[in-house]
Write a protein that holds these residues in place. Structure first.
Motif, mmCIF file in Angstrom:
data_model
loop_
_atom_site.group_PDB
_atom_site.id
_atom_site.type_symbol
_atom_site.label_atom_id
_atom_site.label_comp_id
_atom_site.label_asym_id
_atom_site.label_seq_id
_atom_site.Cartn_x
_atom_site.Cartn_y
_atom_site.Cartn_z
ATOM 1 N N ARG A 118 0.681 -1.095 0.067
ATOM 2 C CA ARG A 118 0.078 0.014 -0.040
ATOM 3 C C ARG A 118 0.952 1.472 -0.034
ATOM 4 O O ARG A 118 0.836 2.254 -0.494
ATOM 5 C CB ARG A 118 -0.923 0.199 1.012
ATOM 6 C CG ARG A 118 -2.171 -1.085 1.241
ATOM 7 C CD ARG A 118 -2.804 -0.968 2.577
ATOM 8 N NE ARG A 118 -3.836 -2.038 2.507
ATOM 9 C CZ ARG A 118 -4.826 -2.399 3.489
ATOM 10 N NH1 ARG A 118 -4.803 -1.287 4.383
ATOM 11 N NH2 ARG A 118 -5.562 -3.179 3.395
ATOM 12 N N ALA A 119 2.013 1.315 0.995
ATOM 13 C CA ALA A 119 2.665 2.218 0.893
ATOM 14 C C ALA A 119 3.366 2.530 -0.648
ATOM 15 O O ALA A 119 3.601 3.575 -0.832
ATOM 16 C CB ALA A 119 3.970 2.081 1.930
ATOM 17 N N LYS A 120 3.873 1.556 -1.174
ATOM 18 C CA LYS A 120 4.527 1.680 -2.390
ATOM 19 C C LYS A 120 3.711 2.231 -3.394
ATOM 20 O O LYS A 120 3.933 3.133 -4.119
ATOM 21 C CB LYS A 120 4.872 0.110 -2.988
ATOM 22 C CG LYS A 120 5.661 0.241 -4.365
ATOM 23 C CD LYS A 120 6.272 -1.193 -4.739
ATOM 24 C CE LYS A 120 5.070 -2.048 -5.044
ATOM 25 N NZ LYS A 120 5.438 -3.540 -5.531
ATOM 26 N N GLU A 121 2.047 1.965 -3.675
ATOM 27 C CA GLU A 121 1.380 2.215 -4.413
ATOM 28 C C GLU A 121 0.938 3.817 -4.043
ATOM 29 O O GLU A 121 1.030 4.511 -4.939
ATOM 30 C CB GLU A 121 0.178 1.646 -4.411
ATOM 31 C CG GLU A 121 -1.169 1.960 -5.420
ATOM 32 C CD GLU A 121 -0.303 1.763 -6.894
ATOM 33 O OE1 GLU A 121 0.399 0.970 -7.079
ATOM 34 O OE2 GLU A 121 -1.203 2.501 -7.749
ATOM 35 N N ALA A 122 1.018 4.232 -2.772
ATOM 36 C CA ALA A 122 0.793 5.609 -2.447
ATOM 37 C C ALA A 122 1.868 6.527 -3.109
ATOM 38 O O ALA A 122 1.750 7.354 -3.587
ATOM 39 C CB ALA A 122 0.691 5.784 -0.965
ATOM 40 N N LEU A 123 3.167 5.793 -3.135
ATOM 41 C CA LEU A 123 4.326 6.857 -3.289
ATOM 42 C C LEU A 123 4.224 7.058 -4.944
ATOM 43 O O LEU A 123 4.848 8.036 -5.685
ATOM 44 C CB LEU A 123 5.663 5.949 -3.059
ATOM 45 C CG LEU A 123 5.934 6.096 -1.503
ATOM 46 C CD1 LEU A 123 7.131 5.056 -1.167
ATOM 47 C CD2 LEU A 123 6.016 7.496 -1.056
ATOM 48 N N VAL A 124 4.051 5.907 -5.682
ATOM 49 C CA VAL A 124 3.796 5.912 -7.141
ATOM 50 C C VAL A 124 2.769 7.250 -7.633
ATOM 51 O O VAL A 124 2.905 7.694 -8.499
ATOM 52 C CB VAL A 124 3.194 4.417 -7.498
ATOM 53 C CG1 VAL A 124 2.899 4.725 -9.158
ATOM 54 C CG2 VAL A 124 4.418 3.423 -7.551
ATOM 55 N N GLN A 125 1.811 6.862 -6.863
ATOM 56 C CA GLN A 125 0.584 7.958 -6.975
ATOM 57 C C GLN A 125 1.061 9.306 -7.014
ATOM 58 O O GLN A 125 0.788 10.280 -7.627
ATOM 59 C CB GLN A 125 -0.752 7.658 -6.147
ATOM 60 C CG GLN A 125 -1.422 6.372 -6.736
ATOM 61 C CD GLN A 125 -1.799 6.326 -8.214
ATOM 62 O OE1 GLN A 125 -2.212 7.149 -8.634
ATOM 63 N NE2 GLN A 125 -1.858 5.110 -8.791
ATOM 64 N N TYR A 126 1.940 9.700 -5.769
ATOM 65 C CA TYR A 126 2.197 10.779 -5.368
ATOM 66 C C TYR A 126 3.247 11.471 -6.551
ATOM 67 O O TYR A 126 3.173 12.534 -6.942
ATOM 68 C CB TYR A 126 3.086 10.683 -4.072
ATOM 69 C CG TYR A 126 3.636 11.966 -3.768
ATOM 70 C CD1 TYR A 126 3.001 13.019 -3.266
ATOM 71 C CD2 TYR A 126 5.223 12.074 -3.808
ATOM 72 C CE1 TYR A 126 3.824 14.238 -3.086
ATOM 73 C CE2 TYR A 126 5.803 13.341 -3.690
ATOM 74 C CZ TYR A 126 5.018 14.515 -3.104
ATOM 75 O OH TYR A 126 5.886 15.687 -2.734
ATOM 76 N N VAL A 127 4.054 10.456 -7.044
ATOM 77 C CA VAL A 127 5.243 11.086 -8.136
ATOM 78 C C VAL A 127 4.277 11.419 -9.493
ATOM 79 O O VAL A 127 4.330 12.172 -10.339
ATOM 80 C CB VAL A 127 6.070 9.819 -8.351
ATOM 81 C CG1 VAL A 127 6.815 9.996 -9.737
ATOM 82 C CG2 VAL A 127 6.931 9.628 -7.125
ATOM 83 N N LYS A 128 3.249 10.709 -9.685
ATOM 84 C CA LYS A 128 2.410 10.669 -11.034
ATOM 85 C C LYS A 128 1.924 12.066 -11.151
ATOM 86 O O LYS A 128 1.791 12.701 -12.149
ATOM 87 C CB LYS A 128 1.327 9.790 -11.264
ATOM 88 C CG LYS A 128 1.852 8.379 -11.368
ATOM 89 C CD LYS A 128 0.661 7.459 -11.622
ATOM 90 C CE LYS A 128 0.880 5.983 -12.101
ATOM 91 N NZ LYS A 128 -0.090 5.058 -12.182
#
Length: 500
Positions: A111-121
């Protein structure tokens, strides 16, 4: 529940790209190489290429306006790297939710990894003045986190490059303008607060609980904690008393039933021997037994139920006693914690007093520093102007010096004609030209050669080796001197030009 953090990073490409083995360096102990394959590189640009894409057009416009080559900037990336004005080639922030304790379950890491990906996008859309050159999600350390590398871009400069690397101006052009700007209240601080809020909302949408801003002394004070504990103990005591009060009448009822069962003797069929004085009592008991037989059966059932409930109550009393003992132990620990907190408060108060005095000193030094910075900027501007003026004068003087050496070279070569304007015939005799002198003395010949050596020596020392070679190896009459010694017309105008 995890806390959102965004500290400034070191900006190590070696660490971000995990290139330790490529240069023969050992991998740090905090990196689990078995999980390095889970790392994600979202953005990874060459910094030189990024600078060309961002600032190339502005650099070309700037250089096209420069008339002097020494004022042109060949490479803006190298220019920033060598700058002493405080700019960095790029800036890095480390974005993270939670700490090591929050990632005991694998799904939390995902979940934390996906949140970081969304933040960068959404980063560059939110921040048009910050150009990403690197975004690296590391899953091979204790907590998943993001290394975010960016170049701040500010536009609208009227002097120098129109577009430049400037963090503060980039933030302000994106709308982060503090009301009362200071070291602790600046545009970058406002931007980071907003970005932490954005990332926190993304985490919530991913099912990650985000911790609120922490209080200075925690969630409960010592007095609040003591009050809650006293309330808990009081509630337990009240519950215990209520249960005992409920059971007591049932205990008395059981005792009465047992006495009825054991009083007197049951009258069977046949003859029973009994004392006369007890006869009346036996009769009364027999009447009571006959009359209350159903009631006695019901009471026996109730007695059994009371026994079972009493057993449960005893067990609960034991649990309550254990809980009371645990609360007493915790109360003792609490008292010790309270004493430690009291000592810490005293130290804190003393530290705050010392801190206020130091804050005043720091404020005074900051005021003085600001004044000195202003003076330095003014002096720097003056020095730049003086340097520019001196370079103009130096270039003019060097041009004049070159002209003087060119004239000296022409004179030395012309004087050399007095000795070397000659040709040797088959008999070894010299035939002199129109400038050559046949009967020069040794001293005169030495003087002619000495002039060439003297002029060549100074030309070499002043940085004109090509003219030194001309003086040493060649003779001849320049066009300028030839026009003077052999004018083309018999009559000269007042404005005749002498070329040296």
């Amino acid at each position: 529940m995890g806390r959102v953090s965004m500290p400034q990073g070191k900006g190590s490409q070696l660490h971000n790209r995990r290139e330790y083995e490529k240069i023969g360096k050992p991998i740090p102990d905090n990196i689990d190489v078995s999980k390095s394959s889970e790392n994600i590189t979202l953005v990874d640009k060459d910094i030189k290429q990024a600078y060309q894409e961002i600032f190339g057009e502005a650099l070309e416009k700037y250089n096209a306006k420069q008339k002097r080559a020494d004022r042109k900037i060949e490479d803006y990336c190298d220019h920033i790297k060598k700058s002493k004005n405080g700019e960095k080639l790029f800036y890095e922030d480390v974005v993270q939710w939670g700490s090591k304790e929050d990632f005991q379950k694998p799904e939390m890491r995902e979940r934390a990894k996906e949140a970081l990906v969304q933040y960068v996008k959404g980063f560059e859309e939110r921040n048009p003045n910050l150009k990403l050159i690197g975004a690296y999600i590391h899953m091979d350390e204790a907590s998943p986190h993001l290394h975010l590398d960016y170049i701040p871009v500010a536009q609208g400069y009227t002097r120098g490059l129109e577009t430049r690397n400037s963090l503060d101006k980039a933030m302000k052009q994106m709308g982060y303008q503090p009301e009362k700007e200071s070291r602790k209240n600046n545009a970058t601080k406002l931007w980071k607060e907003n970005e932490r809020s954005v990332f926190g909302e993304i985490c919530r949408n991913m099912g990650l609980e985000v911790e609120a801003e922490r209080k200075a002394r925690g969630s409960l004070s010592v007095e609040e904690y003591k009050e809650v504990r006293e309330q808990m103990i009081g509630e337990i005591e009240q519950e215990k008393e209520a249960i005992v009060a409920e059971v007591e009448p049932l205990r008395e009822l059981k005792t009465g039933i047992d006495e009825i069962d054991t009083t007197g003797t049951k009258l069977p069929f046949g003859v029973v021997a009994i004392k006369k004085k007890d006869l009346e009592a036996v009769k009364e008991q027999a009447k009571a037994y006959t009359a209350n037989r159903d009631e006695i059966g019901e009471m026996r059932e109730r007695s059994a139920a009371v026994s079972r409930r009493e057993q449960r109550v005893d067990q609960r009393e034991q649990l309550l006693d254990n809980k009371a003992n645990e609360l007493a132990r915790q109360q003792q620990q609490l008292q010790q914690m309270y004493q430690r907190q009291l000592n810490l408060n005293q130290l804190l108060e003393k530290s705050e007093q010392d801190g206020r005095a130091k804050d005043k000193q720091i404020a005074d030094l900051q005021t003085e520093n600001a004044s000195l910075r202003g003076q330095i900027r003014s002096l720097t501007a003056q020095m730049d102007e003086i340097k520019a003026e001196l370079w103009d004068k130096i270039n003019n003087l060097r041009d004049k010096l070159r002209g003087a050496y060119e004239s000296l070279t022409n004179v030395v070569k012309a004087v050399g004609m007095l000795k070397y304007d000659r040709e040797k015939d088959q008999n070894g005799n010299y035939t002199y030209g129109k400038y050559g002198i046949s009967n020069l003395s040794k001293a005169q010949e030495k003087l002619i050669d000495g002039l060439a050596e003297y002029g060549a020596k100074w030309a070499k020392e002043d940085g004109f080796p090509e003219m030194a070679e001309e003086m040493e190896k060649h003779v001849g009459i320049s066009k300028g001197i030839e026009k003077i010694v052999e004018p083309p017309a018999p009559k000269r105008s007042k404005g005749w030009e002498m070329e040296l």
